[in-house]
Design a protein around this motif. Sequence first.
Motif, PDB file in Angstrom:
ATOM      1  N   LEU A  56      41.179  50.522  32.960  1.00 38.54           N
ATOM      2  CA  LEU A  56      39.993  51.335  33.183  1.00 38.54           C
ATOM      3  C   LEU A  56      38.910  50.806  32.261  1.00 38.54           C
ATOM      4  O   LEU A  56      39.081  50.803  31.036  1.00 38.54           O
ATOM      5  N   CYS A  57      37.814  50.332  32.838  1.00 40.63           N
ATOM      6  CA  CYS A  57      36.763  49.692  32.046  1.00 40.63           C
ATOM      7  C   CYS A  57      35.504  50.545  32.052  1.00 40.63           C
ATOM      8  O   CYS A  57      35.182  51.194  33.043  1.00 40.63           O
ATOM      9  N   HIS A  58      34.789  50.485  30.957  1.00 40.46           N
ATOM     10  CA  HIS A  58      33.547  51.230  30.779  1.00 40.46           C
ATOM     11  C   HIS A  58      32.411  50.221  30.652  1.00 40.46           C
ATOM     12  O   HIS A  58      32.495  49.291  29.838  1.00 40.46           O
ATOM     13  N   LEU A  90      38.261  45.854  40.763  1.00 43.30           N
ATOM     14  CA  LEU A  90      39.028  46.363  41.897  1.00 43.30           C
ATOM     15  C   LEU A  90      38.273  47.467  42.623  1.00 43.30           C
ATOM     16  O   LEU A  90      38.164  47.461  43.836  1.00 43.30           O
ATOM     17  N   ARG A  91      37.772  48.463  41.860  1.00 43.78           N
ATOM     18  CA  ARG A  91      37.008  49.531  42.485  1.00 43.78           C
ATOM     19  C   ARG A  91      36.101  50.184  41.458  1.00 43.78           C
ATOM     20  O   ARG A  91      36.394  50.185  40.268  1.00 43.78           O
ATOM     21  N   LEU A  92      35.016  50.737  41.951  1.00 40.60           N
ATOM     22  CA  LEU A  92      34.040  51.423  41.109  1.00 40.60           C
ATOM     23  C   LEU A  92      34.382  52.903  41.100  1.00 40.60           C
ATOM     24  O   LEU A  92      34.626  53.504  42.143  1.00 40.60           O
ATOM     25  N   ALA A 132      39.585  47.474  36.830  1.00 37.17           N
ATOM     26  CA  ALA A 132      39.580  46.019  36.917  1.00 37.17           C
ATOM     27  C   ALA A 132      40.987  45.483  36.735  1.00 37.17           C
ATOM     28  O   ALA A 132      41.801  46.055  35.993  1.00 37.17           O
ATOM     29  N   ASN A 133      41.262  44.377  37.415  1.00 37.57           N
ATOM     30  CA  ASN A 133      42.529  43.686  37.283  1.00 37.57           C
ATOM     31  C   ASN A 133      42.313  42.536  36.302  1.00 37.57           C
ATOM     32  O   ASN A 133      41.703  41.529  36.648  1.00 37.57           O
ATOM     33  N   CYS A 134      42.796  42.711  35.075  1.00 35.29           N
ATOM     34  CA  CYS A 134      42.644  41.666  34.064  1.00 35.29           C
ATOM     35  C   CYS A 134      43.613  40.528  34.378  1.00 35.29           C
ATOM     36  O   CYS A 134      44.687  40.748  34.939  1.00 35.29           O
ATOM     37  N   ASP A 172      33.590  41.241  41.661  1.00 36.66           N
ATOM     38  CA  ASP A 172      32.891  40.458  40.648  1.00 36.66           C
ATOM     39  C   ASP A 172      33.842  40.065  39.520  1.00 36.66           C
ATOM     40  O   ASP A 172      34.775  40.796  39.181  1.00 36.66           O
ATOM     41  N   ILE A 173      33.566  38.910  38.928  1.00 35.62           N
ATOM     42  CA  ILE A 173      34.317  38.454  37.762  1.00 35.62           C
ATOM     43  C   ILE A 173      33.554  38.928  36.528  1.00 35.62           C
ATOM     44  O   ILE A 173      32.348  38.700  36.405  1.00 35.62           O
ATOM     45  N   ILE A 174      34.271  39.597  35.614  1.00 33.13           N
ATOM     46  CA  ILE A 174      33.637  40.151  34.415  1.00 33.13           C
ATOM     47  C   ILE A 174      34.429  39.731  33.181  1.00 33.13           C
ATOM     48  O   ILE A 174      35.588  39.310  33.276  1.00 33.13           O
TER      49      ILE A 174
END
Length: 163
Positions: A78-80, A59-61, A69-71, A95-97
Amino acid sequence: WLKPAPLLRRAAAERPPPTAMPKQAKGKGGKNKRRGKGVTREKRELEFKEDGQEYAQVLRLLGNGRLEANCFDGQKRLCHIRGTMRKKIWVYVGDIILVSLRDFQDEKADVILKYAADEARNLKAYGELPVHVKINEADFGEGSDSDDNIEFDTEAGVDLSAI
């Protein structure tokens, strides 16, 4: 007794000429050369999620190796970005992660893998990603033809020549 000056001149004349300083070796390029600039990415096997992992869209950096990120299980996390991905694999909005969920903190996750656009399309074709996911688009919220709910009143009767 007091004639040291001619001796000094003679000693300087007998001394061999000074050798030139060695030239400094020029570099063969900077960081990009060492990194392998322009190396094409080889095809890798598509990795699917396992237990304790989830697909997400950025979603945003946030900076400092973090992002929101929107899981696809319906939660924002909040992703690291893990250390092996930092400064090697660049993650952008949209991006898809693949993230690893934390057992002790449900609102946080760790980025394991970034999917390329063709890999994300393959995941969508296999049914791993929801149908509504837009790949390769930064504006994945409402659509590209969104007008941000701005309406202009054409019947207001404003005279532009009077302004």
